[in-house]
Design a protein around this motif. Structure first.
Motif, PDB file in Angstrom:
ATOM      1  N   HIS A   1       0.351   3.929   1.310  1.00 45.01           N
ATOM      2  CA  HIS A   1       0.245   4.687   2.563  1.00 45.01           C
ATOM      3  C   HIS A   1       1.392   4.300   3.497  1.00 45.01           C
ATOM      4  O   HIS A   1       2.362   5.035   3.611  1.00 45.01           O
ATOM      5  CB  HIS A   1      -1.127   4.462   3.213  1.00 45.01           C
ATOM      6  N   THR A   2       1.316   3.152   4.126  1.00 43.10           N
ATOM      7  CA  THR A   2       2.425   2.714   4.984  1.00 43.10           C
ATOM      8  C   THR A   2       2.769   1.243   4.770  1.00 43.10           C
ATOM      9  O   THR A   2       3.145   0.543   5.700  1.00 43.10           O
ATOM     10  CB  THR A   2       2.159   2.966   6.487  1.00 43.10           C
TER      11      THR A   2
ATOM     12  N   CYS B   1       0.835  -1.200   0.000  1.00 40.41           N
ATOM     13  CA  CYS B   1       0.000   0.000   0.000  1.00 40.41           C
ATOM     14  C   CYS B   1       0.868   1.247   0.000  1.00 40.41           C
ATOM     15  O   CYS B   1       1.862   1.323   0.733  1.00 40.41           O
ATOM     16  CB  CYS B   1      -0.907  -0.014   1.232  1.00 40.41           C
TER      17      CYS B   1
ATOM     18  N   HIS C   1      -5.437   0.592   7.118  1.00 41.77           N
ATOM     19  CA  HIS C   1      -6.136   1.829   7.490  1.00 41.77           C
ATOM     20  C   HIS C   1      -7.274   2.165   6.532  1.00 41.77           C
ATOM     21  O   HIS C   1      -7.820   3.262   6.583  1.00 41.77           O
ATOM     22  CB  HIS C   1      -5.171   3.019   7.532  1.00 41.77           C
TER      23      HIS C   1
ATOM     24  N   ALA D   1      -7.454   2.690   3.126  1.00 32.72           N
ATOM     25  CA  ALA D   1      -7.379   3.402   1.843  1.00 32.72           C
ATOM     26  C   ALA D   1      -7.960   2.497   0.769  1.00 32.72           C
ATOM     27  O   ALA D   1      -7.879   1.268   0.865  1.00 32.72           O
ATOM     28  CB  ALA D   1      -5.938   3.763   1.500  1.00 32.72           C
TER      29      ALA D   1
ATOM     30  N   CYS E   1      -7.518  -1.386   1.639  1.00 34.93           N
ATOM     31  CA  CYS E   1      -6.319  -1.788   2.379  1.00 34.93           C
ATOM     32  C   CYS E   1      -6.712  -2.320   3.761  1.00 34.93           C
ATOM     33  O   CYS E   1      -7.531  -1.703   4.452  1.00 34.93           O
ATOM     34  CB  CYS E   1      -5.369  -0.604   2.511  1.00 34.93           C
TER      35      CYS E   1
ATOM     36  N   ALA F   1       1.305  -1.697   3.926  1.00 38.65           N
ATOM     37  CA  ALA F   1       0.596  -2.940   4.268  1.00 38.65           C
ATOM     38  C   ALA F   1       0.391  -3.781   3.001  1.00 38.65           C
ATOM     39  O   ALA F   1       0.304  -3.243   1.896  1.00 38.65           O
ATOM     40  CB  ALA F   1      -0.765  -2.616   4.887  1.00 38.65           C
TER      41      ALA F   1
HETATM   42  S1  FES Z   1      -1.171   1.008   4.955  1.00 40.08           S
HETATM   43 FE1  FES Z   1      -2.819   1.006   3.567  1.00 40.08          FE
HETATM   44  S2  FES Z   1      -4.157   2.522   4.272  1.00 40.08           S
HETATM   45 FE2  FES Z   1      -2.490   2.566   5.657  1.00 40.08          FE
END
Ligand code: FES
Length: 132
Positions: A48-49, A46, A68, A70, A65, A51
Motif C-alpha cells: 500500500h504505502t 506493505c 492502515h 491491509a 499492516c 509500512a
Molecule cells: S501501508 Fe500498509 S495498509 Fe497502508
C-alpha cells in the motif's frame, strides 16, 4: 540461466513460533515468519504505502499492516482485505489541518494495494535459507 542459490538469512531459533524477523537481502527488505514451525518469507514493505509489515499483527495465517490495516495471507502473500482508513470527526481540528486531512484522504483513496511478493524458504538444520 541458472536459478540463484538459497542463502542463509537467519537461524531457526531466532524466529520463534508466531514471531517475525526483518532481514535485508540483495537490497530487498523481507520478513521471515514462523507459523506453527513452518517458515515463510514475504516482502517486508506493505504494497500500500510501504509500512514495515513485520511491525504488524499476526492472527492465524494473516498479517495486518500496522499503518492502515491491509491484511495479507502469510502463506501466499495474497491480499485478503484492503486498508481501512480510521474515521473520526475532523471538525474539531484547525481548518488548515482539516484541509490537509481531506487531501491526504483523497490521495490514500487512490492508492491500490497489491499482493505481497513471497519467496522460497528452505530450512536446513538450524538455518533458514531464502532464494530470491
Ligand atoms: S501501508 Fe500498509 S495498509 Fe497502508
Amino acid at each position: 540461466m541458472a536459478r540463484p542459490d538459497f542463502v542463509e538469512v537467519a537461524k531457526v531459533d531466532e524466529v520463534p513460533v508466531g514471531r517475525m524477523k526483518h532481514i535485508e537481502l540483495n537490497g530487498k527488505e523481507i520478513m521471515i515468519v514462523n507459523l506453527d514451525g513452518k517458515f515463510y518469507a514475504l516482502n517486508d514493505r506493505c504494497s500500500h504505502t510501504n509500512a514495515p509489515l513485520s511491525m504488524g499483527h499476526i492472527q492465524d495465517s494473516i498479517i495486518t499492516c500496522p499503518m492502515h490495516g491491509a491484511r495479507f495471507d502469510i502463506t501466499t502473500g495474497k491480499k485478503v482485505s484492503d486498508p481501512k482508513m480510521p474515521s473520526f470527526d475532523i471538525g474539531s481540528l484547525p481548518i488548515n489541518m482539516q484541509k490537509y486531512m481531506e487531501y491526504a484522504g483523497q490521495l490514500l483513496s487512490r492508492i491500490k494495494t497489491y499482493d505481497q511478493d513471497s519467496y522460497e524458504v528452505r530450512v536446513e538444520g538450524n538455518s533458514i535459507k531464502l532464494r530470491l
